[in-house]
Design a protein around this motif. Sequence first.
Motif, PDB file in Angstrom:
ATOM      1  N   LEU A  66      67.001   8.173  42.385  1.00  0.00           N
ATOM      2  CA  LEU A  66      65.788   8.887  42.772  1.00  0.00           C
ATOM      3  C   LEU A  66      65.441   9.944  41.738  1.00  0.00           C
ATOM      4  O   LEU A  66      66.244  10.263  40.855  1.00  0.00           O
ATOM      5  CB  LEU A  66      65.969   9.554  44.146  1.00  0.00           C
ATOM      6  CG  LEU A  66      66.354   8.632  45.305  1.00  0.00           C
ATOM      7  CD1 LEU A  66      66.619   9.449  46.550  1.00  0.00           C
ATOM      8  CD2 LEU A  66      65.248   7.614  45.563  1.00  0.00           C
ATOM      9  N   ALA A  67      64.237  10.499  41.878  1.00  0.00           N
ATOM     10  CA  ALA A  67      63.821  11.580  40.999  1.00  0.00           C
ATOM     11  C   ALA A  67      64.595  12.846  41.335  1.00  0.00           C
ATOM     12  O   ALA A  67      65.075  13.016  42.471  1.00  0.00           O
ATOM     13  CB  ALA A  67      62.324  11.832  41.158  1.00  0.00           C
ATOM     14  N   ALA A  68      64.710  13.743  40.361  1.00  0.00           N
ATOM     15  CA  ALA A  68      65.464  14.979  40.574  1.00  0.00           C
ATOM     16  C   ALA A  68      64.859  15.834  41.672  1.00  0.00           C
ATOM     17  O   ALA A  68      65.541  16.640  42.294  1.00  0.00           O
ATOM     18  CB  ALA A  68      65.529  15.779  39.272  1.00  0.00           C
ATOM     19  N   THR A  69      63.557  15.645  41.948  1.00  0.00           N
ATOM     20  CA  THR A  69      62.863  16.445  42.964  1.00  0.00           C
ATOM     21  C   THR A  69      62.872  15.786  44.339  1.00  0.00           C
ATOM     22  O   THR A  69      62.177  16.244  45.248  1.00  0.00           O
ATOM     23  CB  THR A  69      61.412  16.691  42.526  1.00  0.00           C
ATOM     24  OG1 THR A  69      60.765  15.421  42.295  1.00  0.00           O
ATOM     25  CG2 THR A  69      61.357  17.528  41.260  1.00  0.00           C
ATOM     26  N   ALA A  70      63.645  14.712  44.499  1.00  0.00           N
ATOM     27  CA  ALA A  70      63.682  14.005  45.786  1.00  0.00           C
ATOM     28  C   ALA A  70      64.173  14.921  46.895  1.00  0.00           C
ATOM     29  O   ALA A  70      64.998  15.808  46.675  1.00  0.00           O
ATOM     30  CB  ALA A  70      64.586  12.779  45.672  1.00  0.00           C
ATOM     31  N   LYS A  71      63.663  14.695  48.101  1.00  0.00           N
ATOM     32  CA  LYS A  71      64.070  15.492  49.256  1.00  0.00           C
ATOM     33  C   LYS A  71      65.474  15.106  49.704  1.00  0.00           C
ATOM     34  O   LYS A  71      65.951  14.001  49.425  1.00  0.00           O
ATOM     35  CB  LYS A  71      63.072  15.299  50.406  1.00  0.00           C
ATOM     36  CG  LYS A  71      61.672  15.804  50.099  1.00  0.00           C
ATOM     37  CD  LYS A  71      60.745  15.594  51.284  1.00  0.00           C
ATOM     38  CE  LYS A  71      59.343  16.117  50.991  1.00  0.00           C
ATOM     39  NZ  LYS A  71      58.427  15.905  52.134  1.00  0.00           N
ATOM     40  N   ILE A 116      74.410  35.367  42.712  1.00  0.00           N
ATOM     41  CA  ILE A 116      73.550  34.556  43.575  1.00  0.00           C
ATOM     42  C   ILE A 116      72.857  33.476  42.753  1.00  0.00           C
ATOM     43  O   ILE A 116      72.804  32.302  43.137  1.00  0.00           O
ATOM     44  CB  ILE A 116      72.505  35.433  44.285  1.00  0.00           C
ATOM     45  CG1 ILE A 116      73.191  36.461  45.195  1.00  0.00           C
ATOM     46  CG2 ILE A 116      71.540  34.571  45.102  1.00  0.00           C
ATOM     47  CD1 ILE A 116      72.238  37.432  45.847  1.00  0.00           C
ATOM     48  N   LEU A 117      72.344  33.875  41.583  1.00  0.00           N
ATOM     49  CA  LEU A 117      71.640  32.923  40.723  1.00  0.00           C
ATOM     50  C   LEU A 117      72.570  31.800  40.267  1.00  0.00           C
ATOM     51  O   LEU A 117      72.193  30.628  40.274  1.00  0.00           O
ATOM     52  CB  LEU A 117      71.076  33.664  39.505  1.00  0.00           C
ATOM     53  CG  LEU A 117      70.257  32.824  38.515  1.00  0.00           C
ATOM     54  CD1 LEU A 117      69.049  32.238  39.222  1.00  0.00           C
ATOM     55  CD2 LEU A 117      69.823  33.677  37.338  1.00  0.00           C
ATOM     56  N   ALA A 118      73.800  32.164  39.899  1.00  0.00           N
ATOM     57  CA  ALA A 118      74.761  31.146  39.451  1.00  0.00           C
ATOM     58  C   ALA A 118      75.089  30.172  40.573  1.00  0.00           C
ATOM     59  O   ALA A 118      75.171  28.951  40.349  1.00  0.00           O
ATOM     60  CB  ALA A 118      76.032  31.823  38.946  1.00  0.00           C
ATOM     61  N   ALA A 119      75.286  30.693  41.791  1.00  0.00           N
ATOM     62  CA  ALA A 119      75.625  29.839  42.931  1.00  0.00           C
ATOM     63  C   ALA A 119      74.472  28.892  43.272  1.00  0.00           C
ATOM     64  O   ALA A 119      74.680  27.702  43.506  1.00  0.00           O
ATOM     65  CB  ALA A 119      75.978  30.697  44.143  1.00  0.00           C
ATOM     66  N   VAL A 120      73.248  29.427  43.288  1.00  0.00           N
ATOM     67  CA  VAL A 120      72.087  28.599  43.599  1.00  0.00           C
ATOM     68  C   VAL A 120      71.876  27.538  42.523  1.00  0.00           C
ATOM     69  O   VAL A 120      71.588  26.370  42.823  1.00  0.00           O
ATOM     70  CB  VAL A 120      70.826  29.473  43.744  1.00  0.00           C
ATOM     71  CG1 VAL A 120      69.579  28.598  43.892  1.00  0.00           C
ATOM     72  CG2 VAL A 120      70.953  30.397  44.952  1.00  0.00           C
ATOM     73  N   ASN A 121      72.028  27.928  41.259  1.00  0.00           N
ATOM     74  CA  ASN A 121      71.873  26.966  40.161  1.00  0.00           C
ATOM     75  C   ASN A 121      72.898  25.840  40.267  1.00  0.00           C
ATOM     76  O   ASN A 121      72.602  24.670  39.976  1.00  0.00           O
ATOM     77  CB  ASN A 121      72.026  27.669  38.810  1.00  0.00           C
ATOM     78  CG  ASN A 121      70.778  28.453  38.434  1.00  0.00           C
ATOM     79  OD1 ASN A 121      69.693  28.185  38.935  1.00  0.00           O
ATOM     80  ND2 ASN A 121      70.932  29.437  37.562  1.00  0.00           N
ATOM     81  N   SER A 122      74.116  26.195  40.686  1.00  0.00           N
ATOM     82  CA  SER A 122      75.163  25.185  40.844  1.00  0.00           C
ATOM     83  C   SER A 122      74.797  24.196  41.945  1.00  0.00           C
ATOM     84  O   SER A 122      74.973  22.983  41.797  1.00  0.00           O
ATOM     85  CB  SER A 122      76.492  25.871  41.180  1.00  0.00           C
ATOM     86  OG  SER A 122      77.500  24.914  41.417  1.00  0.00           O
ATOM     87  N   ILE A 123      74.250  24.733  43.055  1.00  0.00           N
ATOM     88  CA  ILE A 123      73.859  23.869  44.169  1.00  0.00           C
ATOM     89  C   ILE A 123      72.713  22.948  43.758  1.00  0.00           C
ATOM     90  O   ILE A 123      72.721  21.742  44.052  1.00  0.00           O
ATOM     91  CB  ILE A 123      73.427  24.731  45.379  1.00  0.00           C
ATOM     92  CG1 ILE A 123      74.636  25.505  45.928  1.00  0.00           C
ATOM     93  CG2 ILE A 123      72.814  23.868  46.483  1.00  0.00           C
ATOM     94  CD1 ILE A 123      74.278  26.523  46.986  1.00  0.00           C
ATOM     95  N   VAL A 124      71.725  23.517  43.066  1.00  0.00           N
ATOM     96  CA  VAL A 124      70.588  22.715  42.608  1.00  0.00           C
ATOM     97  C   VAL A 124      71.047  21.644  41.628  1.00  0.00           C
ATOM     98  O   VAL A 124      70.590  20.494  41.672  1.00  0.00           O
ATOM     99  CB  VAL A 124      69.526  23.625  41.951  1.00  0.00           C
ATOM    100  CG1 VAL A 124      68.428  22.779  41.308  1.00  0.00           C
ATOM    101  CG2 VAL A 124      68.930  24.573  42.977  1.00  0.00           C
ATOM    102  N   SER A 125      71.971  21.997  40.739  1.00  0.00           N
ATOM    103  CA  SER A 125      72.486  21.037  39.767  1.00  0.00           C
ATOM    104  C   SER A 125      73.193  19.883  40.462  1.00  0.00           C
ATOM    105  O   SER A 125      72.995  18.709  40.114  1.00  0.00           O
ATOM    106  CB  SER A 125      73.447  21.744  38.801  1.00  0.00           C
ATOM    107  OG  SER A 125      74.006  20.823  37.895  1.00  0.00           O
TER     108      SER A 125
END
Length: 382
Positions: free
Chosen positions: A244-249, A224-233
């Motif tokens: 935009l900034a990395a935290t952009a919506k 789960i952590l790997a999948a979420v990290n991939s999506i966030v990346s």
Amino acid sequence: MHKALAALLSAALVASHAASLTAADASGAWVQLTPAGTFAGRDGRGPYDAGDKSDMEQIVARTRQLAGSTDLVVDYDHQSVFAAVPGVGGTAKAAGWIKELQVRAAGIFGRVEWTEAAAAAIKAGEYRYLSPVFLHTKAGRVIAIRMAGLTNTPNLDLVAVAASALLPNNNPTGENMDKILSALGLAKGTNEDGVVAAINAYLTSSTAIAKAAGLTETAKQEDILAAVNSIVSDRTKFAQAAGLAATAKSDEIVTAVQSAIAGKVDVTKFVPIAAVTELQTRLNTLESTVGNDKAEEAVNSAMKAGKLIPALKDWGLNLFKADPTKFQEFVGSAPVLTSPQLLTPKKDGEAAELTEAQLAVCSAMGITAEDFKKTLKAEAKA
């Protein structure tokens, strides 16, 4: 969060139902961890309820989620519990590891791989029973399996003492409980029902995250952590690519990407929709004008050649516009009419009988002789 859950589970340990081990089990075997349905400990605690097959499948799923990437430990005499009690001590060495869980008609079973020391102890008859430990609600509903212990006195007072030291009357209090409540984001004094609700909420959210990440409900923590990290990346890359900034919506990223695409259209390959529409309108108008001119020219030529009488000019124009080929076929097959043939003398204001040539025209144009006479009469008056 996982450390807090581990502490909570350790504080809520309850031992029940012992499985007798034989020398054959020393090589590793399937052992029963909980019976199906309702059961109670020999010391009077309970009753507990593992439910039916569907309920036990849920218990197994929760157990796997809580364990994450780790195997469930089988210790000696529940020393994992005693080691947590001040003044009691205990090395909490592993006797084996539960590698798999399985639901059967009789209950939940686990496949244990023993350490060499534990296998030798079982073969020598030094240990004979397996005592499982599980988390349950105040009403006795089994939630998840935590671990198990090799023991010679199943459902022991020792375990009850250890559990009571951390969880007296099945209601945790004191510093340990305050730490657990804080880790779960709960207020001091929250009762067991609140703690269990928080754990279930965690399990539910974990399942939801796994599904959203495209994984199964029983996915391990690291997956789960790997999948979420991939999506966030990936999301971060999109944001940065859009300036935009990395935290952009997400909405900001989509808007920026759309704007970038709109501003970078190759004008040598693409034109606006409005321009295409206007061009099409002009082409249609030009085509219509050219068609009208060609029809006028063709009909006038036919009339000059004596192939078409003036009264049928509009008919000829419409025919040419609808089907130029049919018009040309008509003109090619129509006889050449002379002025006397087209305009025969009238008697008492009436048109004379049609000549053979005029009848041929009627036949070629598909009109009756009477209608042709009326046309001649109107021309004569004009």
